[in-house]
Scaffold this active site. Structure first.
Site, PDB file in Angstrom:
ATOM      1  N   PHE A  26       0.816  -1.213   0.000  1.00 61.68           N
ATOM      2  CA  PHE A  26       0.000   0.000   0.000  1.00 61.68           C
ATOM      3  C   PHE A  26       0.853   1.268   0.000  1.00 61.68           C
ATOM      4  CE2 PHE A  26      -3.157  -3.043   1.488  1.00 61.68           C
ATOM      5  CZ  PHE A  26      -4.250  -2.659   0.741  1.00 61.68           C
ATOM      6  N   GLU A 182     -13.690 -10.834  11.235  1.00 59.72           N
ATOM      7  CA  GLU A 182     -14.219 -11.019   9.880  1.00 59.72           C
ATOM      8  C   GLU A 182     -14.075 -12.476   9.446  1.00 59.72           C
ATOM      9  OE1 GLU A 182     -13.648  -6.498   8.187  1.00 59.72           O
ATOM     10  OE2 GLU A 182     -12.173  -7.962   7.587  1.00 59.72           O
TER      11      GLU A 182
HETATM   12  C1  LIG Z   1      -5.583 -10.112   6.744  1.00 55.72           C
HETATM   13  C2  LIG Z   1      -5.326  -8.630   6.853  1.00 55.72           C
HETATM   14  C3  LIG Z   1      -6.398  -7.748   6.834  1.00 55.72           C
HETATM   15  C4  LIG Z   1      -6.174  -6.372   6.918  1.00 55.72           C
HETATM   16  N1  LIG Z   1      -7.255  -5.523   6.891  1.00 55.72           N
HETATM   17  C5  LIG Z   1      -7.047  -4.187   6.923  1.00 55.72           C
HETATM   18  C6  LIG Z   1      -8.136  -3.279   6.830  1.00 55.72           C
HETATM   19  O1  LIG Z   1      -9.306  -3.684   6.730  1.00 55.72           O
HETATM   20  N2  LIG Z   1      -7.871  -1.940   6.858  1.00 55.72           N
HETATM   21  C7  LIG Z   1      -6.593  -1.463   6.961  1.00 55.72           C
HETATM   22  O2  LIG Z   1      -6.394  -0.241   6.963  1.00 55.72           O
HETATM   23  N3  LIG Z   1      -5.545  -2.295   7.080  1.00 55.72           N
HETATM   24  C8  LIG Z   1      -5.727  -3.637   7.047  1.00 55.72           C
HETATM   25  N4  LIG Z   1      -4.666  -4.501   7.153  1.00 55.72           N
HETATM   26  C9  LIG Z   1      -3.326  -3.961   7.365  1.00 55.72           C
HETATM   27  C10 LIG Z   1      -2.729  -3.489   6.041  1.00 55.72           C
HETATM   28  O3  LIG Z   1      -2.826  -4.497   5.067  1.00 55.72           O
HETATM   29  C11 LIG Z   1      -1.272  -3.096   6.257  1.00 55.72           C
HETATM   30  O4  LIG Z   1      -1.205  -2.132   7.277  1.00 55.72           O
HETATM   31  C12 LIG Z   1      -0.699  -2.523   4.988  1.00 55.72           C
HETATM   32  O5  LIG Z   1      -0.636  -3.516   4.006  1.00 55.72           O
HETATM   33  C13 LIG Z   1       0.703  -1.943   5.233  1.00 55.72           C
HETATM   34  O6  LIG Z   1       1.173  -1.421   4.030  1.00 55.72           O
HETATM   35  P1  LIG Z   1       2.738  -1.463   3.713  1.00 55.72           P
HETATM   36  O7  LIG Z   1       2.922  -0.751   2.408  1.00 55.72           O
HETATM   37  O8  LIG Z   1       3.504  -0.983   4.886  1.00 55.72           O
HETATM   38  O9  LIG Z   1       3.078  -3.015   3.564  1.00 55.72           O
HETATM   39  P2  LIG Z   1       2.436  -4.121   2.622  1.00 55.72           P
HETATM   40  O10 LIG Z   1       1.202  -3.637   1.979  1.00 55.72           O
HETATM   41  O11 LIG Z   1       2.360  -5.349   3.436  1.00 55.72           O
HETATM   42  O12 LIG Z   1       3.549  -4.301   1.501  1.00 55.72           O
HETATM   43  C14 LIG Z   1       4.845  -4.740   1.783  1.00 55.72           C
HETATM   44  C15 LIG Z   1       5.468  -5.204   0.490  1.00 55.72           C
HETATM   45  O13 LIG Z   1       6.857  -5.488   0.740  1.00 55.72           O
HETATM   46  C16 LIG Z   1       7.205  -6.680   0.075  1.00 55.72           C
HETATM   47  N5  LIG Z   1       8.354  -7.261   0.757  1.00 55.72           N
HETATM   48  C17 LIG Z   1       8.415  -7.748   2.008  1.00 55.72           C
HETATM   49  N6  LIG Z   1       9.652  -8.191   2.290  1.00 55.72           N
HETATM   50  C18 LIG Z   1      10.397  -8.001   1.175  1.00 55.72           C
HETATM   51  C19 LIG Z   1      11.752  -8.241   0.821  1.00 55.72           C
HETATM   52  N7  LIG Z   1      12.609  -8.790   1.703  1.00 55.72           N
HETATM   53  N8  LIG Z   1      12.169  -7.918  -0.416  1.00 55.72           N
HETATM   54  C20 LIG Z   1      11.316  -7.351  -1.324  1.00 55.72           C
HETATM   55  N9  LIG Z   1      10.022  -7.086  -1.038  1.00 55.72           N
HETATM   56  C21 LIG Z   1       9.572  -7.403   0.183  1.00 55.72           C
HETATM   57  C22 LIG Z   1       5.963  -7.541   0.144  1.00 55.72           C
HETATM   58  O14 LIG Z   1       5.975  -8.531  -0.867  1.00 55.72           O
HETATM   59  C23 LIG Z   1       4.861  -6.499  -0.033  1.00 55.72           C
HETATM   60  O15 LIG Z   1       4.491  -6.357  -1.396  1.00 55.72           O
HETATM   61  C24 LIG Z   1      -4.866  -5.876   7.067  1.00 55.72           C
HETATM   62  C25 LIG Z   1      -3.781  -6.770   7.093  1.00 55.72           C
HETATM   63  C26 LIG Z   1      -4.010  -8.139   6.976  1.00 55.72           C
HETATM   64  C27 LIG Z   1      -2.839  -9.097   6.993  1.00 55.72           C
END
Ligand SMILES: Cc1cc2nc3c(=O)[nH]c(=O)nc-3n(C[C@H](O)[C@H](O)[C@H](O)COP(=O)(O)OP(=O)(O)OC[C@H]3O[C@@H](n4cnc5c(N)ncnc54)[C@H](O)[C@@H]3O)c2cc1C
Length: 447
Positions: A26, A182
């Site tokens: 995200f 959920e």
């Molecule tokens: C089941 C579930 C339900 C959720 N429901 C909600 C909701 O309803 N509302 C809400 O606001 N939030 C929700 N969340 C939380 C939300 O999904 C996270 O807070 C959000 O995805 C965080 O965004 P981010 O960009 O930090 O990480 P992410 O979206 O998790 O993205 C991280 C990216 O980094 C990549 N990555 C990881 N390690 C490596 C590596 N070593 N090398 C290269 N790439 C790597 C991954 O592949 C991924 O694409 C939910 C989470 C889960 C698990």
């Protein structure tokens, strides 16, 4: 500051500063998109080639939608952006002093780095849970849960021993946050509205779904009346909600609890928490709670101002409270970091991040959701409709929105869940893929 990439491919316009973003979740995706018109080269790295809409993972786990409806190839989303490159690469190490990241696809030099690595499942050090429980964090996890639930019904249908059958038909969901709530609600509907028709020989009274929460309440962060409403709704769906119930272990057949009798069950779905990617533990950087990297209000690392951290990987306190690990935080931070990098490039002063809380919502199945928006909080059908519209709207691409909407309308009126597939080919029910990596207990009916 030539921003050269040492893996071979020449990037267009090599003189522009290189912004390397690790993680196409995200936060990372938002930052990459909003840097589209900035005078920089955007190099996005991810270990998987798709962006995942995690909030609907539980719908895959409960056979409601297909993986392709919530996972989108990154190249398809941003491929047309002129200053953009994507590399399928797993980050292995930071070399912050030399402004370089080392990955499975070689090393990448940067002028600015955005760490957007997200989180991983937190088993709180309980090794048996890590080995035997099912996580809910990635596409594979959700498909594993779907396989496990459907296999359990197939095996129960063939099982003559009542104790074994009850064990197979007892599903334990751990974690009373939105994901656990959920999942428990959707699992109950899958079983009571759909599987009941598929398995007429099975007695629904033998099915148990338990939602276990270690603290004294589910849906912390929601007002009391909504939490109570959620408990009542779950109970109406025959979900047993048990608060103050901490899990101590699980061997694939028995759930060990801190202050209560063990529960015989073959399926534990672990939705009890996440922590920042464990790779960050080896970075030598200052970490806050859940292993997240401590950042300044500008979202920079204090010792390395050319490095920004966003989303679940970042630890920032606002009014004494850490920002939550939520998609809304990650997206706002991604947009904010794009703007701050633009400012850096143009030698303008940086701004401090301010989170605009859009509220929180969780659905508990058909016609039921709880919503908090500012001081307003309510539940019921209208809340559920808002949940549906918001989730459709947030999905990427018209195709996904259309397909998910059609699926949901169909399932709503027909009491269906069309993706009741055991993959690959149901072989796993017989062979058993066992522990998370090795053993043989997860799918087999025998001990
Ligand atoms: C089941 C579930 C339900 C959720 N429901 C909600 C909701 O309803 N509302 C809400 O606001 N939030 C929700 N969340 C939380 C939300 O999904 C996270 O807070 C959000 O995805 C965080 O965004 P981010 O960009 O930090 O990480 P992410 O979206 O998790 O993205 C991280 C990216 O980094 C990549 N990555 C990881 N390690 C490596 C590596 N070593 N090398 C290269 N790439 C790597 C991954 O592949 C991924 O694409 C939910 C989470 C889960 C698990």
């Amino acid at each position: 500051m030539d921003g050269k990439m040492t893996t071979g491919t020449e990037i267009q316009n090599n003189k522009l500063p290189a912004v390397v973003i690790v993680g196409a979740g995200f936060g990372g995706l938002k930052a990459a998109r909003l840097l589209g018109k900035a005078p920089v080269r955007v190099i996005l790295l991810d270990k998987r080639n798709y962006h995942l809409f995690q909030p609907l993972l539980y719908q895959i786990a409960t056979a409601g939608i297909s993986p392709g409806e919530i996972a989108h190839p990154v190249r398809g989303i941003l491929g047309r952006q002129k200053n953009f490159q994507f590399h399928l690469a797993e980050l292995q190490q930071f070399d912050l002093d030399h402004r370089r990241v080392i990955t499975s696809a070689g090393s990448f030099d940067y002028d600015y780095l955005v760490i957007a690595l997200g989180a991983e499942t937190n088993h709180f050090g309980i090794e048996s849970v890590r080995r035997y429980a099912l996580d809910m964090k990635d596409l594979d996890d959700a498909i594993d849960i779907r396989n496990k639930v459907l296999c359990s019904f197939e095996l129960a249908d063939q099982e003559s021993d009542p104790a074994r059958r009850r064990e197979l038909l007892t599903f334990v969901v751990v974690g009373g946050g939105p994901t656990g709530v959920e999942t428990a609600g959707a699992l109950s509907e899958l079983i009571r509205l759909v599987l009941v028709k598929d398995y007429p020989a099975l007695d629904l009274n033998e099915v148990r779904i338990l939602l276990l929460e270690a603290s004294d309440q589910i849906l912390a962060g929601f007002p009391t009346h909504l939490r109570e409403k959620a408990v009542k709704t779950l109970e109406r769906k025959y979900v047993e909600v048990r608060c103050k119930t901490a899990v101590q272990g699980f061997d694939g057949r028995t759930v060990i609890l801190e202050n209560a009798e063990p529960i015989q069950s073959r399926t534990m779905i672990w939705a009890a928490g996440v922590r920042a990617a464990s790779l960050l533990d080896r970075s030598g950087l200052q970490q806050g709670r859940q292993g997240r990297l401590v950042v300044s209000p500008t979202l920079q690392l204090e010792q390395h101002p050319e490095v920004f951290v966003i989303g679940d990987a970042a630890y920032l306190e606002v009014d004494g409270q850490p920002l939550q690990m939520m998609a809304t935080v990650a997206m706002q931070q991604g947009a904010f970091v794009a703007e701050n990098i633009r400012r850096l490039v143009q030698n303008k002063p940086l701004q401090n991040f301010r989170y605009k809380d859009p509220g929180a919502l969780a659905t508990i199945g058909r016609n039921q959701a709880v919503i908090r928006i500012g001081r307003l909080s309510f539940s019921g059908f209208i809340a559920w409709l808002i949940w549906v519209v918001l989730h459709i709207y947030r999905l990427i691409g018209f195709r996904s929105r259309f397909l998910v909407l059609i699926n949901w309308i169909w399932d709503y009126f027909m009491y269906e869940r069309g993706i009741r597939l055991i993959t690959p080919y149901g072989k796993r029910c017989q062979e058993g893929s066992g522990e998370n990596q090795q053993g043989d207990l997860r799918y087999s009916s025998q001990s």
